[in-house]
Design an enzyme around this catalytic site. Sequence first.
Site, PDB file in Angstrom:
ATOM      1  N   ASP A 220       0.818  -1.218   0.000  1.00 18.28           N
ATOM      2  CA  ASP A 220       0.000   0.000   0.000  1.00 18.28           C
ATOM      3  C   ASP A 220       0.854   1.272   0.000  1.00 18.28           C
ATOM      4  O   ASP A 220       2.068   1.236   0.193  1.00 18.28           O
ATOM      5  CB  ASP A 220      -0.908  -0.022   1.229  1.00 18.28           C
ATOM      6  CG  ASP A 220      -2.137   0.870   1.081  1.00 18.28           C
ATOM      7  OD1 ASP A 220      -2.263   1.577   0.057  1.00 18.28           O
ATOM      8  OD2 ASP A 220      -2.982   0.853   1.996  1.00 18.28           O
ATOM      9  N   ASP A 280       0.589  -7.599 -10.224  1.00 17.03           N
ATOM     10  CA  ASP A 280      -0.473  -8.512 -10.628  1.00 17.03           C
ATOM     11  C   ASP A 280      -1.818  -7.794 -10.592  1.00 17.03           C
ATOM     12  O   ASP A 280      -2.632  -7.944 -11.489  1.00 17.03           O
ATOM     13  CB  ASP A 280      -0.538  -9.722  -9.686  1.00 17.03           C
ATOM     14  CG  ASP A 280       0.707 -10.576  -9.756  1.00 17.03           C
ATOM     15  OD1 ASP A 280       1.182 -10.851 -10.870  1.00 17.03           O
ATOM     16  OD2 ASP A 280       1.217 -10.962  -8.688  1.00 17.03           O
TER      17      ASP A 280
END
Length: 623
Positions: A220, A280
Amino acid sequence: MNISRRALLTGAGAAALGGMTAMARQHGATEVPLRVAQAAAASISPTSRNSVYTRSGAGPLYWSAYSWDYANNATLPESVWKSNVDWAASTFKSSGYTMVCTDGWVDYTQNTNANGYILSYSDSWAGDWSYWSTYCSSKGLKLGVYYNPLWVSAAAVADSTKTVTGMSGVTVGSIVDSGDYLNSNGELYWVDVTKNGAKQFIQGYVNYFKNMGVSYLRTDFWAWYEAGTTDGQTRIVAHGPANYATALEWIAEAAGDTMEVSVVMPNMYNNGANEVLYGDMVRVNNDATTGGWTHLSGGRQTWQDSWSQWDNAFCGFTGWAHRSGRGQLILDGDFLMMNTFASDAERQTAINLFTVAGSPIAISDRVDNIGSNASFYTNSDVLSLHNQGLTGKPYFNNGNLYSVDGTARDTERWMGQLPDGSWAVALFNRNDTSTVTKSVNFNTDLGIVGSADVKDMWSHTDLGSMTSFSASLAPHASRLVHVVPAETTKRYQAAFAAWGGGANFNNNHTGYSAMGFVDKLESAEAGANVTFAVQATTAGSHTVNYRYGNGNGAAGTVTVEVEGAARNVIGAPQTVSFPATADWNTWATVSGTLTLAAGLNLITIARTASDAGAINLNYIEVS
């Protein structure tokens, strides 16, 4: 002023955007002979991370601890975590939700091992990561972890006995810079990737989690790291795009194909160039916060060139649809909480959107607040689409980016083609007050020749054979149907496949089938490619027809190869030549054969450095 994960921004927005429709007409094709050179073909170079996760299509199904953390502005107590893990296992595992994941509020977690890696989600927890990985496994669940491998606890920095893994003489404190904090409380530092030992620390962190069986890492605050700012507000030290790319590359290298990497709060600069190479999954909208219609649709409708580019899920999925698909990026609309929506119609709309966009479906309702809403996550017909790797697209009206042309894509009409050649169609009404009718013409929009059988995925009702589908939708309502063409030869549309390396959608010529075609398979875009997911019932040689346009005045070539989702080679690369057509509005068909495996095949058609000329690709047919 700097803020932590405890104070996330929300967006406010105007009324939802309406959609526009475009029509495409199929013209007669000229048949020309195939020219194939098997041995001369070059291998297709990757233009994305192209992991087993992205190649499988849609994102994971799992439960996240986010909503408790956000609502309480605190780290999740271990007893609450356990009760929800047990509940997730008993309620959702049988429907395919086979992972649970921690979330933020980890600033105060300071206890670390000898290499500076945190021992548990919270210092107050009795069980460490290894304990909870084992416990989850005993419940038939995998453990996902929220943490960024570039974070270093202040306690580890201050402790000179903490050394970088594999580098006994390099202290953890030596790989950070004074004052380079995640946020104003100074409890987490960022690794300086230019320091000696930085790569070893970061990759060691990834391996630390991998070795405990963690298969999903949710990283994050990348926008803060890269630019030092979000939403026009200065946050922290800016580390720049080059260091950001280096960090992502190191994480991806360590993750390999045994850990899925989620990139949260990415700036997606340069059309997501770094993210598609090393990630991803990418977040495409703002944080879920209190959920509901604002998070799904009602928040800010305009784009900005930094996080969060789009505020709501509808715009985020629509705006980044050209980056999604097999081998490219999984688009993540953040967490869903059924208890936060105002009606069952909104709940169905949320599930329909996330399903057709190929997003992970991350439940953040809890055992104490989900009420009677669990069934929205467990609809077997809807999940069957997700489980086939469905990654759909909104209807593209032209080849412009949605960020610069708000009419370029229709947020309310979505279609996606499944590996067996069938289709998922989702129609939405984002309007707050008016009932509207939405429709899809199977021939002009999907390129289906003749009729198709249609099934409603929520009523589980077969609607019969149709050539189009229309629905009258109340405000915030939607319909999701499965469309199965009657023809035996399966036609796969390039406009709904995965585009990589510069290949892109267009409809600026006439004569194409369905929504449009893929262009940029040309010399200026070496590496451009389009990937089709094709399900074959039998292994062996299959006839393939390529419908193309080539107004370049000379033959053009591409390289075609067939692989499995695990990158296993099924059909070796071969060069396919496409003779010139009269102009770019004239389409022709080249026929040949490909070796396919029984089951899922990924057919990639690419422009390599050894190819010549240019083509536009409309569709392939597989008999």
